[in-house]
Structure formats: structure tokens, C-alpha cells
Design a protein around this motif. Structure first.
Motif, PDB file in Angstrom:
ATOM      1  N   CYS A  87       0.859  -1.186   0.000  1.00 15.64           N
ATOM      2  CA  CYS A  87       0.000   0.000   0.000  1.00 15.64           C
ATOM      3  C   CYS A  87       0.895   1.235   0.000  1.00 15.64           C
ATOM      4  N   GLN A  88       0.248   2.371  -0.311  1.00 10.10           N
ATOM      5  CA  GLN A  88       0.986   3.619  -0.524  1.00 10.10           C
ATOM      6  C   GLN A  88       0.707   4.593   0.623  1.00 10.10           C
ATOM      7  N   GLY A  89       1.714   4.925   1.388  1.00 11.87           N
ATOM      8  CA  GLY A  89       1.542   5.862   2.507  1.00 11.87           C
ATOM      9  C   GLY A  89       2.160   7.214   2.186  1.00 11.87           C
ATOM     10  N   PHE A  90       1.512   7.961   1.310  1.00  4.91           N
ATOM     11  CA  PHE A  90       1.980   9.316   0.985  1.00  4.91           C
ATOM     12  C   PHE A  90       1.108  10.355   1.703  1.00  4.91           C
ATOM     13  N   SER A  91      -0.221  10.351   1.413  1.00  5.53           N
ATOM     14  CA  SER A  91      -1.106  11.424   1.892  1.00  5.53           C
ATOM     15  C   SER A  91      -1.276  11.383   3.404  1.00  5.53           C
ATOM     16  N   GLU A  92      -1.511  12.573   3.960  1.00  5.42           N
ATOM     17  CA  GLU A  92      -1.785  12.714   5.395  1.00  5.42           C
ATOM     18  C   GLU A  92      -2.983  13.649   5.548  1.00  5.42           C
ATOM     19  N   ALA A 136      -1.863  16.912   4.329  1.00  7.03           N
ATOM     20  CA  ALA A 136      -0.860  16.886   3.255  1.00  7.03           C
ATOM     21  C   ALA A 136      -1.358  15.960   2.145  1.00  7.03           C
ATOM     22  N   GLY A 137      -2.191  16.523   1.259  1.00  4.49           N
ATOM     23  CA  GLY A 137      -2.686  15.771   0.108  1.00  4.49           C
ATOM     24  C   GLY A 137      -2.124  16.419  -1.141  1.00  4.49           C
ATOM     25  N   SER A 138      -2.802  17.479  -1.610  1.00  2.29           N
ATOM     26  CA  SER A 138      -2.275  18.233  -2.757  1.00  2.29           C
ATOM     27  C   SER A 138      -0.914  18.819  -2.403  1.00  2.29           C
ATOM     28  N   ASP A 139      -0.826  19.335  -1.189  1.00  6.28           N
ATOM     29  CA  ASP A 139       0.441  19.917  -0.731  1.00  6.28           C
ATOM     30  C   ASP A 139       1.233  18.834   0.010  1.00  6.28           C
ATOM     31  N   ALA A 180      -3.311   9.100   5.595  1.00  5.53           N
ATOM     32  CA  ALA A 180      -4.745   9.108   5.295  1.00  5.53           C
ATOM     33  C   ALA A 180      -4.971   8.525   3.906  1.00  5.53           C
ATOM     34  N   TRP A 181      -6.167   8.035   3.653  1.00  2.00           N
ATOM     35  CA  TRP A 181      -6.557   7.562   2.318  1.00  2.00           C
ATOM     36  C   TRP A 181      -5.720   6.379   1.839  1.00  2.00           C
ATOM     37  N   THR A 182      -5.254   5.544   2.748  1.00  2.00           N
ATOM     38  CA  THR A 182      -4.360   4.457   2.336  1.00  2.00           C
ATOM     39  C   THR A 182      -5.175   3.315   1.737  1.00  2.00           C
ATOM     40  N   THR A 183      -5.201   3.252   0.410  1.00  2.00           N
ATOM     41  CA  THR A 183      -5.967   2.205  -0.271  1.00  2.00           C
ATOM     42  C   THR A 183      -5.354   0.839   0.035  1.00  2.00           C
ATOM     43  N   HIS A 184      -6.217  -0.140   0.348  1.00  2.00           N
ATOM     44  CA  HIS A 184      -5.797  -1.517   0.655  1.00  2.00           C
ATOM     45  C   HIS A 184      -4.947  -1.612   1.919  1.00  2.00           C
ATOM     46  N   SER A 241     -12.089  -0.160   1.453  1.00  2.00           N
ATOM     47  CA  SER A 241     -10.697  -0.458   1.099  1.00  2.00           C
ATOM     48  C   SER A 241      -9.772   0.702   1.455  1.00  2.00           C
ATOM     49  N   ILE A 242     -10.362   1.862   1.794  1.00  2.00           N
ATOM     50  CA  ILE A 242      -9.558   3.029   2.169  1.00  2.00           C
ATOM     51  C   ILE A 242      -9.331   2.994   3.685  1.00  2.00           C
ATOM     52  N   CYS A 243      -8.127   3.329   4.112  1.00  2.00           N
ATOM     53  CA  CYS A 243      -7.823   3.245   5.548  1.00  2.00           C
ATOM     54  C   CYS A 243      -7.060   4.478   6.020  1.00  2.00           C
ATOM     55  N   THR A 248     -11.111  11.784  -9.951  1.00  2.00           N
ATOM     56  CA  THR A 248     -10.760  13.213 -10.045  1.00  2.00           C
ATOM     57  C   THR A 248      -9.746  13.589  -8.969  1.00  2.00           C
ATOM     58  N   ILE A 249      -9.750  12.832  -7.878  1.00  2.00           N
ATOM     59  CA  ILE A 249      -8.947  13.197  -6.705  1.00  2.00           C
ATOM     60  C   ILE A 249      -7.702  12.321  -6.545  1.00  2.00           C
ATOM     61  N   TYR A 250      -7.887  10.975  -6.615  1.00  2.00           N
ATOM     62  CA  TYR A 250      -6.724  10.145  -6.245  1.00  2.00           C
ATOM     63  C   TYR A 250      -5.609  10.254  -7.286  1.00  2.00           C
ATOM     64  N   GLY A 251      -4.397  10.010  -6.823  1.00  2.00           N
ATOM     65  CA  GLY A 251      -3.240  10.197  -7.706  1.00  2.00           C
ATOM     66  C   GLY A 251      -2.903  11.667  -7.899  1.00  2.00           C
ATOM     67  N   GLY A 252      -3.600  12.551  -7.164  1.00  2.00           N
ATOM     68  CA  GLY A 252      -3.407  14.005  -7.315  1.00  2.00           C
ATOM     69  C   GLY A 252      -4.594  14.572  -8.082  1.00  2.00           C
ATOM     70  N   SER A 253      -5.243  15.610  -7.535  1.00  2.00           N
ATOM     71  CA  SER A 253      -6.508  16.099  -8.113  1.00  2.00           C
ATOM     72  C   SER A 253      -6.290  16.738  -9.492  1.00  2.00           C
ATOM     73  N   SER A 254      -7.397  16.864 -10.240  1.00  2.00           N
ATOM     74  CA  SER A 254      -7.311  17.433 -11.599  1.00  2.00           C
ATOM     75  C   SER A 254      -6.749  18.853 -11.573  1.00  2.00           C
ATOM     76  N   GLU A 255      -7.142  19.644 -10.558  1.00  2.00           N
ATOM     77  CA  GLU A 255      -6.633  21.027 -10.490  1.00  2.00           C
ATOM     78  C   GLU A 255      -5.107  21.017 -10.373  1.00  2.00           C
ATOM     79  N   ILE A 256      -4.614  20.123  -9.529  1.00  2.00           N
ATOM     80  CA  ILE A 256      -3.157  20.058  -9.325  1.00  2.00           C
ATOM     81  C   ILE A 256      -2.469  19.600 -10.614  1.00  2.00           C
ATOM     82  N   GLN A 257      -3.101  18.651 -11.335  1.00  2.00           N
ATOM     83  CA  GLN A 257      -2.486  18.178 -12.595  1.00  2.00           C
ATOM     84  C   GLN A 257      -2.398  19.324 -13.603  1.00  2.00           C
TER      85      GLN A 257
HETATM   86  C1  LIG Z   1     -10.330   6.973  -3.208  1.00  2.00           C
HETATM   87  C2  LIG Z   1      -9.009   7.561  -2.856  1.00  2.00           C
HETATM   88  C3  LIG Z   1      -7.916   6.733  -2.733  1.00  2.00           C
HETATM   89  C4  LIG Z   1      -6.685   7.258  -2.369  1.00  2.00           C
HETATM   90  N1  LIG Z   1      -5.632   6.398  -2.170  1.00  2.00           N
HETATM   91  C5  LIG Z   1      -4.473   6.888  -1.691  1.00  2.00           C
HETATM   92  C6  LIG Z   1      -3.411   6.002  -1.335  1.00  2.00           C
HETATM   93  O1  LIG Z   1      -3.514   4.774  -1.478  1.00  2.00           O
HETATM   94  N2  LIG Z   1      -2.290   6.524  -0.810  1.00  2.00           N
HETATM   95  C7  LIG Z   1      -2.117   7.873  -0.644  1.00  2.00           C
HETATM   96  O2  LIG Z   1      -1.050   8.278  -0.196  1.00  2.00           O
HETATM   97  N3  LIG Z   1      -3.102   8.738  -0.960  1.00  2.00           N
HETATM   98  C8  LIG Z   1      -4.279   8.277  -1.474  1.00  2.00           C
HETATM   99  N4  LIG Z   1      -5.304   9.143  -1.781  1.00  2.00           N
HETATM  100  C9  LIG Z   1      -5.144  10.556  -1.462  1.00  2.00           C
HETATM  101  C10 LIG Z   1      -5.106  11.491  -2.651  1.00  2.00           C
HETATM  102  O3  LIG Z   1      -3.860  11.473  -3.277  1.00  2.00           O
HETATM  103  C11 LIG Z   1      -5.461  12.880  -2.101  1.00  2.00           C
HETATM  104  O4  LIG Z   1      -6.818  12.819  -1.698  1.00  2.00           O
HETATM  105  C12 LIG Z   1      -5.286  13.968  -3.111  1.00  2.00           C
HETATM  106  O5  LIG Z   1      -3.937  14.187  -3.369  1.00  2.00           O
HETATM  107  C13 LIG Z   1      -5.939  15.289  -2.647  1.00  2.00           C
HETATM  108  O6  LIG Z   1      -5.530  15.621  -1.361  1.00  2.00           O
HETATM  109  P1  LIG Z   1      -6.596  15.993  -0.210  1.00  2.00           P
HETATM  110  O7  LIG Z   1      -7.607  14.917  -0.161  1.00  2.00           O
HETATM  111  O8  LIG Z   1      -5.851  16.324   1.016  1.00  2.00           O
HETATM  112  O9  LIG Z   1      -7.359  17.279  -0.751  1.00  2.00           O
HETATM  113  P2  LIG Z   1      -6.853  18.787  -0.669  1.00  2.00           P
HETATM  114  O10 LIG Z   1      -5.410  18.846  -0.998  1.00  2.00           O
HETATM  115  O11 LIG Z   1      -7.301  19.368   0.622  1.00  2.00           O
HETATM  116  O12 LIG Z   1      -7.667  19.439  -1.857  1.00  2.00           O
HETATM  117  C14 LIG Z   1      -9.060  19.769  -1.735  1.00  2.00           C
HETATM  118  C15 LIG Z   1      -9.487  20.467  -3.014  1.00  2.00           C
HETATM  119  O13 LIG Z   1      -8.738  21.688  -3.169  1.00  2.00           O
HETATM  120  C16 LIG Z   1      -8.084  21.711  -4.430  1.00  2.00           C
HETATM  121  N5  LIG Z   1      -6.751  22.314  -4.293  1.00  2.00           N
HETATM  122  C17 LIG Z   1      -5.851  22.082  -3.307  1.00  2.00           C
HETATM  123  N6  LIG Z   1      -4.726  22.795  -3.512  1.00  2.00           N
HETATM  124  C18 LIG Z   1      -4.921  23.479  -4.680  1.00  2.00           C
HETATM  125  C19 LIG Z   1      -4.108  24.371  -5.451  1.00  2.00           C
HETATM  126  N7  LIG Z   1      -2.866  24.691  -5.064  1.00  2.00           N
HETATM  127  N8  LIG Z   1      -4.619  24.862  -6.602  1.00  2.00           N
HETATM  128  C20 LIG Z   1      -5.880  24.525  -7.014  1.00  2.00           C
HETATM  129  N9  LIG Z   1      -6.690  23.691  -6.313  1.00  2.00           N
HETATM  130  C21 LIG Z   1      -6.221  23.169  -5.175  1.00  2.00           C
HETATM  131  C22 LIG Z   1      -7.952  20.255  -4.853  1.00  2.00           C
HETATM  132  O14 LIG Z   1      -7.902  20.118  -6.264  1.00  2.00           O
HETATM  133  C23 LIG Z   1      -9.217  19.637  -4.275  1.00  2.00           C
HETATM  134  O15 LIG Z   1     -10.289  19.820  -5.175  1.00  2.00           O
HETATM  135  C24 LIG Z   1      -6.539   8.654  -2.175  1.00  2.00           C
HETATM  136  C25 LIG Z   1      -7.646   9.487  -2.337  1.00  2.00           C
HETATM  137  C26 LIG Z   1      -8.868   8.963  -2.665  1.00  2.00           C
HETATM  138  C27 LIG Z   1     -10.047   9.886  -2.801  1.00  2.00           C
END
Ligand SMILES: Cc1cc2nc3c(=O)[nH]c(=O)nc-3n(C[C@H](O)[C@H](O)[C@H](O)COP(=O)(O)OP(=O)(O)OC[C@H]3O[C@@H](n4cnc5c(N)ncnc54)[C@H](O)[C@@H]3O)c2cc1C
Length: 394
Positions: free
Chosen positions: A125-130, A133-136, A158-162, A210-212, A374-383
Motif C-alpha cells: 500500500c501507498q503511505g503518501f497522503s496525510e 498533506a494531500g495536494s500539498d 490518510a486515504w491508504t488504499t488496501h 478499502s480506504i484506511c 478526479t482526486i486520487y493520484g493528485g486532483s485534476s486542479e493540481i495536474q
Molecule cells: C479513493 C481515494 C484513494 C486514495 N488512495 C491513496 C493512497 O492509497 N495513498 C495515498 O497516499 N493517498 C491516497 N489518496 C489521497 C489522494 O492522493 C489525495 O486525496 C489527493 O492528493 C488530494 O488531497 P486531499 O484529499 O488532502 O485534498 P486537498 O489537498 O485538501 O484538496 C481539496 C481540493 O482543493 C483543491 N486544491 C488544493 N490545492 C490546490 C491548489 N494549489 N490549486 C488549485 N486547487 C487546489 C484540490 O484540487 C481539491 O479539489 C486517495 C484518495 C482517494 C479519494
């Protein structure tokens, strides 16, 4: 760019088709077709089949157990398997941490981890997000303190799939506070059974779990679990995220879903009419088909620009992620509309018999789960920001 296949590739496509038809259990094929959740064992059994055949890691170099196939042969393989409704390989080992280990890991790590990834004995499993600390991602706070022969790990993921199925985690932790936030982050491999690791499943809208959340309380991670150099984890994480985002394109799965939508649209309704004769449905089908073909070309372009050691071009993988996830979503929306009232049935437990039209079984759960792409792997806005910075901020 020509994406037609050669006669040899066409022959190979038939070989893959025959193989899938001979070895894929009908129950699994139907679950994949209808977008239902598979059990862990069903994935493992299928992946072990592929491993015995030597096909489990088409993109890995041959020296580490990959196939050594050309890019177009890999593409034919993956697309044909998807059309046969084979499960997508669970990505965390084969597509994500495997390439990091064979590119940046030590010889001992390669010998220890790669064989068990290939034969699916180890689940990652992947332990990146907290929580903050998701987008940032660089603001992550999980800390690994150097204690001589091991690190002492404290923090929360957070969001640790599997997370609850995994044997191992690859994770990012802060080992220093100097410099930019991206500096001082290290890439660690840790055993999920280590004392102090606590996993709490989170219920999701599709009724899956499956998310933990994963908590670390004084977890001892041996120094042998450090990948590459201490403090260089951000580089390895970017390499891994390129693989993750490119994989989310899911061209093969979308091809399968498009074929399903075409079948459903050609099915006569009670009054004898067919949705495909309605110009609005035809337009949606054609629009998705054109976008999917363009996505295939983008995927080929990204694959041909792939450099071992450097990975995907960062903007290419972000483009694949955005467009691929949006096509997946457009397809489940179209399928739901085509299924009409049957599409409203939600078989959340995934064990019930189909209710109503079997072609609609599993659609709503799949549609709901697809929203998260739209969110996992990094949200569309961030991409989009990644693409803009890479292409326009020279
Ligand atoms: C189903 C699912 C499975 C996942 N599995 C894993 C996993 O296995 N391991 C893991 O490490 N992570 C996992 N993730 C986490 C995922 O990578 C993060 O949810 C994602 O990176 C967004 O972070 P956040 O949830 O903290 O949202 P935030 O960073 O709080 O973002 C909230 C919203 O604000 C927008 N936003 C934030 N910053 C900006 C900016 N600078 N400019 C424009 N818009 C912005 C975002 O696009 C989003 O719409 C999973 C997420 C989901 C939903």
C-alpha cells in the motif's frame, strides 16, 4: 501516428485472447464486466496465472522479471486483456513501488522484494497522503528519527488504499527540516505487521472499505528499508507518481466499457426503439470514441518519451490522468443513462444476485467509485498546474 497493429501483434492479440478465455474464471470475468468489487484472492489467483505465464510485468526490464516487449506489444497485451474483462493488475506493487525499487533500490532490496511482487505474495500500500498533506504533499509531518540501525516512525497517513490487506507499505516520512519542504523527505519500506502500526478502515460512498487511515506509534523501521539516499525521497516519489498517473488513464478498461455501451445502446427497448438510433446517444458514443482514440495516441506518445531512470515526462502523465479519468466518468454516466431505471439499483454488497436487467448490474457502484478518480493520484486542479508549470514556465 499509426496505431495499427502488425500481423505479428495481431497473432499475439489472439494468443492473449485465447489465454484469457482459457484461464479467467467466469465469475471473475462477470464481476469485472459489471464493475463489481473483486476479493483479494481473486486478484491474487489471476496475477499468479499471469506470473506463471511470464506476463505479470509487461513494462519491467527483462533482467528483473519483465517481458522485454516493445511498447506496442505491451499496449496490445493490456488492451486485449481488458477487452476480455480480466482484472486490472493491482498497481501498488507491479506499477508503483516495483519500478522505484529496481531503479533506485539496493541490490538487497531488489532481491528481497521484486520476486514477491512478481508472484503476488506481497501486497503493498501507498503511505503518501496525510490529513493535512494531500495536494500539498511536501507539508507531510510523519517523522522518521534516526536511531542508529533503525528509524523511529511517528505520524499518520490518510486515504491508504488496501491498507488493511497490505503486507508492506512504501511511505514518505520527514527525516530533516532544513531547506525547502521537498528536501528532507525519505522513502521508506515497512512491514505492516511491525508493532505500533495501527490500521483503521474508512467506509466510502460505494459501501466499500478499502480506504484506511494508518497510524504510526514508535514504529521501528530498519535502515535496510530506506530506498536510495536519505532526504531524496521526493525525487523517487515524483518518479512513482508519474507511473501512478499514467496508469490511471485506463485505456483498456475504457475500450471495454465503450463496447459495453455500444451493446447496450443497440439493445431494443420495450417499444422496439433502440437508443443508438437517437442522435443524442449516437453523439455521446462518437464523442467518447474520438476522445478515447486521442487518449491512446497520447498514451503512445508518453510511453515513447519514457526514459528508464527518469520515468514519464511529468506533464504527459498528468494529461493522461485528467483525460483518462474524465473518459472513465463519461462512460459510466452514459452506461447509467442507457440502463434507465435499472441503473438506479444499487447492489452495494456485491454479493447479491442482479436485480432487474443484468446488463445494469453493478453500474451505480462503479459510477460512484469512479468519481474519486478526479482526486486520487493528485486532483485534476493540481495536474493542470503541473502541466502549466512544465510546459509554459520555462
Ligand atoms: C479513493 C481515494 C484513494 C486514495 N488512495 C491513496 C493512497 O492509497 N495513498 C495515498 O497516499 N493517498 C491516497 N489518496 C489521497 C489522494 O492522493 C489525495 O486525496 C489527493 O492528493 C488530494 O488531497 P486531499 O484529499 O488532502 O485534498 P486537498 O489537498 O485538501 O484538496 C481539496 C481540493 O482543493 C483543491 N486544491 C488544493 N490545492 C490546490 C491548489 N494549489 N490549486 C488549485 N486547487 C487546489 C484540490 O484540487 C481539491 O479539489 C486517495 C484518495 C482517494 C479519494
Amino acid at each position: 501516428m499509426d496505431i495499427e497493429v502488425t500481423p505479428e501483434e495481431q497473432e499475439f492479440r489472439l494468443e492473449v485472447r485465447r489465454y484469457a478465455q482459457a484461464h479467467l474464471p467466469e465469475t471473475v470475468r462477470r464481476k469485472v464486466l459489471y464493475g463489481e468489487k473483486l476479493e483479494k484472492q481473486e486478484y491474487v489467483d489471476w496475477q499468479k496465472h499471469l506470473h506463471r505465464k511470464g506476463w505479470i510485468a509487461p513494462a519491467w526490464p527483462a533482467q528483473y522479471g519483465g517481458t522485454g516487449w516493445s511498447l506496442s506489444k505491451q499496449r496490445v497485451f493490456l488492451h486485449e486483456l481488458a477487452l476480455q474483462c480480466a482484472p486490472e493488475t493491482i498497481p501498488f506493487g507491479i506499477s508503483m513501488v516495483g519500478p522505484v525499487i529496481y531503479t533506485f533500490g539496493s541490490e538487497a532490496q531488489k532481491a528481497l522484494y521484486l520476486p514477491a511482487i512478481l508472484n503476488s505474495d506481497t501486497w503493498w500500500c501507498q503511505g503518501f497522503s496525510e490529513p493535512n498533506a494531500g495536494s500539498d504533499l511536501a507539508s507531510l509531518r510523519t517523522r522518521a528519527v534516526d536511531c542508529g540501525d533503525h528509524y523511529l516512525l511517528n505520524g499518520q497517513k490518510a486515504w491508504t488504499t488496501h491498507g488493511r490487506f497490505a503486507d508492506m507499505m512504501f511511505c514518505l516520512a520527514r527525516t530533516a527540516d532544513t531547506g525547502k519542504p521537498q528536501q528532507g523527505i525519505s522513502f521508506l519500506l515497512l512491514d505492516m505487521k511491525t508493532p505500533g502500526v495501527e490500521v483503521r478502515p474508512v467506509r466510502t460512498i460505494d459501501e466499500g472499505a478499502s480506504i484506511c487511515e494508518v497510524f504510526f506509534n514508535d514504529v521501528r523501521v530498519p535502515k535496510s528499508g530506506l530506498v536510495g539516499k536519505e532526504g531524496e525521497g521526493w525525487t523517487y516519489a515524483k518518479f512513482l507518481l508519474g507511473h501512478e498517473r499514467a496508469m490511471i488513464a485506463r485505456v483498456g478498461r475504457s475500450r471495454m466499457q465503450l463496447a459495453r455501451a455500444q451493446r447496450l445502446a443497440s439493445h431494443p427497448l420495450a417499444d422496439g426503439s433502440r437508443p443508438i438510433d437517437n442522435p443524442l446517444y449516437r453523439q455521446r458514443l462518437c464523442d467518447i470514441e474520438a476522445r478515447l482514440r486521442a487518449l491512446e495516441l497520447t498514451e503512445l506518445r508518453a510511453l515513447s518519451a519514457y526514459r528508464p531512470g527518469a520515468g514519464f515526462d511529468i506533464a504527459d502523465s498528468s494529461m493522461l490522468k485528467i483525460e483518462g479519468s474524465e473518459i472513465c466518468q463519461a462512460l459510466t454516466e452514459l452506461l447509467l443513462d442507457l440502463a434507465g431505471r435499472y441503473g438506479m439499483v444499487y447492489t452495494g454488497r456485491y454479493t447479491q444476485s442482479p436485480i432487474g436487467d443484468t446488463t445494469a448490474h453493478g453500474l451505480l457502484g462503479d459510477h460512484l467509485f469512479n468519481r474519486v478518480a478526479t482526486i486520487y493520484g493528485g486532483s485534476s486542479e493540481i495536474q493542470k498546474t503541473v502541466i502549466a508549470k512544465s510546459r509554459f514556465q520555462k
